[in-house]
Design an enzyme around this catalytic site. Structure first.
Site, PDB file in Angstrom:
ATOM      1  CG  HIS A 173      41.140 -11.209  26.935  1.00  0.00           C
ATOM      2  ND1 HIS A 173      40.500 -10.065  27.876  1.00  0.00           N
ATOM      3  CD2 HIS A 173      41.802 -10.696  25.746  1.00  0.00           C
ATOM      4  CE1 HIS A 173      41.043  -9.071  26.914  1.00  0.00           C
ATOM      5  NE2 HIS A 173      41.752  -9.294  25.860  1.00  0.00           N
TER       6      HIS A 173
ATOM      7  NE  ARG B 235      48.834  -0.303  22.895  1.00  0.00           N
ATOM      8  CZ  ARG B 235      48.283   0.542  22.381  1.00  0.00           C
ATOM      9  NH1 ARG B 235      48.675   1.664  21.735  1.00  0.00           N
ATOM     10  NH2 ARG B 235      46.907   0.589  22.075  1.00  0.00           N
TER      11      ARG B 235
ATOM     12  N   GLY C 203      41.579  -4.390  27.798  1.00  0.00           N
ATOM     13  CA  GLY C 203      41.016  -3.435  27.383  1.00  0.00           C
ATOM     14  C   GLY C 203      41.888  -2.709  26.358  1.00  0.00           C
ATOM     15  CD  GLU C 204      43.024  -0.240  22.833  1.00  0.00           C
ATOM     16  OE1 GLU C 204      44.382  -0.276  22.651  1.00  0.00           O
ATOM     17  OE2 GLU C 204      42.084  -1.107  22.393  1.00  0.00           O
ATOM     18  CB  SER C 205      47.271  -0.462  27.437  1.00  0.00           C
ATOM     19  OG  SER C 205      47.811  -0.271  26.077  1.00  0.00           O
TER      20      SER C 205
ATOM     21  CB  ILE D  94      40.812  -9.669  21.941  1.00  0.00           C
ATOM     22  CG1 ILE D  94      39.879 -10.796  22.176  1.00  0.00           C
ATOM     23  CG2 ILE D  94      40.188  -8.575  21.344  1.00  0.00           C
ATOM     24  CD1 ILE D  94      38.525 -10.590  23.228  1.00  0.00           C
ATOM     25  NE  ARG D  95      42.137  -3.899  19.439  1.00  0.00           N
ATOM     26  CZ  ARG D  95      40.871  -3.958  20.263  1.00  0.00           C
ATOM     27  NH1 ARG D  95      40.216  -4.989  19.787  1.00  0.00           N
ATOM     28  NH2 ARG D  95      40.903  -3.274  21.182  1.00  0.00           N
TER      29      ARG D  95
ATOM     30  CD  GLU E 113      39.446 -11.152  30.915  1.00  0.00           C
ATOM     31  OE1 GLU E 113      40.494 -12.172  30.832  1.00  0.00           O
ATOM     32  OE2 GLU E 113      39.329 -10.375  29.978  1.00  0.00           O
TER      33      GLU E 113
ATOM     34  CB  CYS F 217      45.142  -8.387  27.348  1.00  0.00           C
ATOM     35  SG  CYS F 217      45.003  -8.161  25.276  1.00  0.00           S
TER      36      CYS F 217
HETATM   37  N1  GLN Z   1      45.410  -3.453  22.171  1.00  0.00           N
HETATM   38  C1  GLN Z   1      45.207  -3.273  23.268  1.00  0.00           C
HETATM   39  C2  GLN Z   1      46.110  -2.397  23.705  1.00  0.00           C
HETATM   40  O1  GLN Z   1      47.101  -2.366  23.258  1.00  0.00           O
HETATM   41  C3  GLN Z   1      45.015  -4.637  24.062  1.00  0.00           C
HETATM   42  C4  GLN Z   1      43.939  -5.495  23.787  1.00  0.00           C
HETATM   43  C5  GLN Z   1      43.211  -6.179  24.815  1.00  0.00           C
HETATM   44  O2  GLN Z   1      43.438  -5.967  26.034  1.00  0.00           O
HETATM   45  N2  GLN Z   1      42.143  -7.324  24.496  1.00  0.00           N
HETATM   46  O3  GLN Z   1      45.947  -1.753  24.927  1.00  0.00           O
END
Ligand code: GLN
Length: 199
Positions: free
Chosen positions: A172, A108, A47-49, A136-137, A174, A79
């Site tokens: 990921h 990150r 997700g977004e840390s 993903i990113r 999942e 991630c």
């Molecule tokens: N870029 C996100 C972060 O730094 C991580 C991306 C992800 O979990 N798909 O939190």
């Protein structure tokens, strides 16, 4: 049946729950400190840390979660979830928190904008055939401590690691229908090789 928590503050927690249920696990969404009681393991999703860090603090769960993991609760981070476990996080806001239980340095969004999302078939230690890893990113693991086992590598960079009670990946697992990576985590729980103190 093991009870596995999925941190459900933000991010891809539904997909983790689906994968775990396929493996006959009782899944519990974790949002508050009392949700941690009696768990046999926990998943920190992608997700977004940055956002998850804020929510970990505002929900009051951060300290107790970090302590449970440090005490040996089997934990899988993917991630952003890996970032929340890492001892050293680069390119994060200074107030971003981490449970600091995995001896890695992680950057990150380390793959940069141009290739911020991609897939690769990779060999994973413990799996007989390649696993399709979705990035993903994703963060880049820049350094691993001597007690951290590298389970998979992509272009020379570690992308899945394990250390004591922690299993973590920068991709990921999942997001495909292949549940073998989750199975590795369940094996870790059932092998009882951790210091998990039980219920
Ligand atoms: N870029 C996100 C972060 O730094 C991580 C991306 C992800 O979990 N798909 O939190």
């Amino acid at each position: 049946m093991p009870v596995v928590g999925v941190l459900a503050l933000q991010g891809a927690f539904h997909a983790h729950a689906r994968a775990l249920k396929q493996l006959n696990v009782e899944v519990r969404e974790v949002r508050l400190p009392h949700d941690l009681e009696g768990l046999d393991g926990i998943v920190l999703p992608g997700g977004e840390s940055t956002t998850m860090s804020h929510l970990l603090i505002s929900s009051g769960i951060f300290e107790v979660l970090a302590q449970r993991i440090a005490d040996g609760l089997p934990t899988m981070g993917t991630c952003a979830g890996l970032i929340l476990l890492a001892e050293r996080v680069l390119d994060a806001r200074p107030d971003q928190v981490s449970c600091s239980v995995l001896d890695v340095t992680v950057r990150r969004n380390g793959y940069g904008r141009q290739i911020d999302s991609f897939e690769a078939d990779i060999a994973v230690k413990g799996l007989e055939t390649p696993f399709t890893a979705v990035f993903i990113r994703a963060p880049i693991i820049e350094d691993v401590g001597s007690d951290v086992e590298i389970l998979a590598v992509h272009n020379g960079v570690p992308i899945a690691v394990a250390s004591q009670n922690v299993l973590a990946a920068t991709f990921h697992p999942e997001l495909t229908s292949d549940v073998r990576f989750h199975e590795l985590f369940l094996n870790m729980i059932s092998s009882g090789s951790t210091a998990h103190s039980g219920r």
